[in-house]
Design a protein around this motif. Sequence first.
Motif, PDB file in Angstrom:
ATOM      1  N   GLN A 221       0.767  -1.301  -0.016  1.00 27.50           N
ATOM      2  CA  GLN A 221      -0.031   0.002   0.052  1.00 27.50           C
ATOM      3  C   GLN A 221       0.877   1.151   0.016  1.00 27.50           C
ATOM      4  OE1 GLN A 221      -1.511   1.164   4.083  1.00 27.50           O
ATOM      5  NE2 GLN A 221      -3.411   1.085   3.102  1.00 27.50           N
ATOM      6  N   ALA A 223       1.370   4.399   1.419  1.00 24.79           N
ATOM      7  CA  ALA A 223       0.561   5.233   2.555  1.00 24.79           C
ATOM      8  C   ALA A 223       0.470   6.691   2.267  1.00 24.79           C
ATOM      9  CB  ALA A 223       1.270   5.112   3.867  1.00 24.79           C
ATOM     10  N   GLU A 233      -3.331  -3.660   2.902  1.00 26.87           N
ATOM     11  CA  GLU A 233      -1.851  -3.407   2.866  1.00 26.87           C
ATOM     12  C   GLU A 233      -1.100  -4.105   1.686  1.00 26.87           C
ATOM     13  OE1 GLU A 233      -1.201  -4.121   7.220  1.00 26.87           O
ATOM     14  OE2 GLU A 233      -2.875  -2.803   7.586  1.00 26.87           O
TER      15      GLU A 233
END
Lengths: 527, 335
Positions: A221, A223, A233
């Motif tokens: 992922q 962020a 994720e």
Amino acid sequence: MKLKFLAATAAIALSSAAAQANTLVYCSEGSPEGFDPALFTAGTTFDASSHPIYNRLLEFETGTTNVIPGLAESVEAGDNGLEYTFKLRQGVKFHSNDEFTPTRDFNADDVIFSFMRQKDDSHPYNQVSGGTWEYFKGMGMPDLVESIEKVDDYTVKFTLSKPEAPFVANMAMDFASILSAEYADAMMEAGTPEKLNTAPIGTGPFSFLAYQKDAVIRYAQNADYWKDPADVENLIFAITPDASVRYQKLKAGECHIMPYPNPADIQAMQDDADINMMEQEGLNVGYLAYNTTMAPFDNPNVRKALNMAIDKNAIIDVVFQGSGQVAKNPIPPTMWGYNDAITDDAYDPEAAKAMLEAEGVSDLSMKVWAMPVQRPYNPNARRMAELIQADFAKVGVDVEIVSYEWGEYLSRSKDLDRDGAVLLGWTGDNGDPDNFLAVLLGCDGREASNRAQWCHEPFEDLILKAKQSTDQAERTKLYEDAQVIFKEQAPWATIAHSVVYMPMSNKVQGYKVHPLGGHIFYGVSVE
Amino acid sequence: MFGYFLTRLGMFIPTFLGVTLISFMFIRVLPGDPIIVMAGERGMSEERYQEMVEKLGFDKPVLEQYWDYLVGVLHGDLGESFVTKKPVWDEFFALFPATLELSICAMIFAVALGLPAGVIAAVNRGKFFDRALMSSALIGYSMPIFWWALLLIIVFSGNLGWTPVSGRIDLLYYFPSVTGFMLIDSLLSGQEGAFGSAVRHLILPTIVLGTIPLAVIARQTRSAMLEVLGEDYIRTARAKGLAPARINGLHALRNALIPVITVIGLSVGTLLAGAILTETIFSWPGIGKWMVDSIFRRDYPVVQGGLLMIAVIVMLVNLLVDVLYGVINPKIRRR
């Protein structure tokens, strides 16, 4: 060195533990050719590269063919339809990897780099990784785009050589993905420019972690994504070429989503309470193109009579085993501009026979070409040709089925003096009707992608006008009218649009089947 | 012995040159222009087509293309894939360890079961064991790999849940590839359970790929053993009162091994051919599927490079088999 290896192993072990927590596993059907979308043309490659890793100035809204802002916040067309000014989004971060950490945010330099490497033969990246820029060139971009200018750090102006409305949709296509110019410079300096393709850096919802050829691709992922971060994720592509095995993996919980199920398995999947089956019409059309330059197929009434002799419902049942729908127009129903008011030629062998007699056609013998490959728009061309052969026999037309090796087929079917009608089809690139109507039926496409060799002035006028207009409502009307003319003139028998099935575990939430064919995992979560 | 080895090695060179020529010509005699296949339904303009012809070097005479290819091969350069734009050499070595690992396991499986089965069948000639083993071998030999693999997956992975469906290791294990051999890499990674996962992933593909060689080895061992068991020296050994285990295991089997080793050597080719299907079904990232995809895409450099590498491997294995003959049977190396 040893320490570094141990550290890497520890980090990986940690990520393994995390993987268990929030991971989406997609059983993909094949390996990507690489990770730089502009270098390639296969959908499998775009699934693994442009969708998770990159963004474009404009994007297709997932689940539709609507074009929405991407890395550009807005685009403004000049009055003459020749200039398009893109206002870029600020604060967009590129990914980083072991060899590169970006020192600046995305800006106009990245846009200029991403396009000029494809357009300019003398650009240092033009020849890297054997760059042939198939899509950029195939869409006619080198001639269309006259210049790309950096107005300021967050404004870029494209100047076109002629007004062309589909340009906007082209900017949302995979080849228009935006790469980091800073990363490119760093890799060129390090003597490893090919890393742009093998260790990709983008701005997309997932960053690339690792690829083991023909086995697995791993993403994490992002962020810092400029929109909300992805729901999972970790994203893993487990490459599984065989459809039956993909199904077994889905049942065993080894993956969450799989594409392209075997038609024979669809019913069992629909009956399985643990599997959620999504479906949507594909953005494609399968057709039979007559050679409209040769008698008696130069007569629209003869073509229409033959169209009336084809039992399309039988084809959907037998060839598509239900995973298709009858096509009445040359563009698919999921596309804007589709004219649903048109009625299809009814299947009526008696009327067809009478119509052929009225046109003085008797004892007609013709060839029907059957493709040697499987395509979504035609899963079994040989079988389809046999059904058409039987249908035509009922109206007194004798059909000989011919087929060639795929390269030969594509090449010979383009010939102006080609004998017979050709089974072929098309999958849309950019969701614009121009991509079907002009490419497949425009006068410029003769002896190329226009297999009917059809050039009809009233139709041509409409599609040229639509190409040049930037008014969406006007374009829609023009394309609807063009489909009316197409139906009257019948250069093809439109046969089918495929239906795309997407089986997934019940644990998967938020997946949308994308009409352009891509598999997109941003916004998808796993319970 | 050394002279014998040199003679065999000398025969390697013309065969190698022949293979480069065949691998180069093979893909070119197939109908289908790689550029048109690449362009697909979209097609390309004549100008663009010519540009691609020049870029890929197809504008040169075929002999010149072959010469360039041969010079490249001798310099260790097999060219770049038209599709992935990566060196064929790199792609081959990224995938080959997976094929090799699977083939070695399949061969161990085939020999470990095939040899004893053949010996038991021969010793019990005409009895129940013989008939049962040889019928099973015939069924194994006739089994379509594709069907056999799916059957095993559905029963053992789908219904019983004993083995994973496909792949080389559970996706939760993630470590750098050091040797390319998953069994070794999983041990090196130190991650708990990784080795066990790699072993479980190997079981079904090993059985599927090893089934045909197993059947062939069992049948070959049986017939070779039967021939040897009828020889005078075996009768003499029996008359001397030697234990049957010693006669069968030492005297008979050693002499029966020569045709069996020949079969094992030839099975390497069969294994690589079988790997194409096995790898596709089990999503095994090896060279089999890579080659087939390349043929369909008319990816000339991959097809010719891959064929050449496979041919060289088969030749090397058979060279090894020739040398082994010499070791087992001194009469051969003295000839």
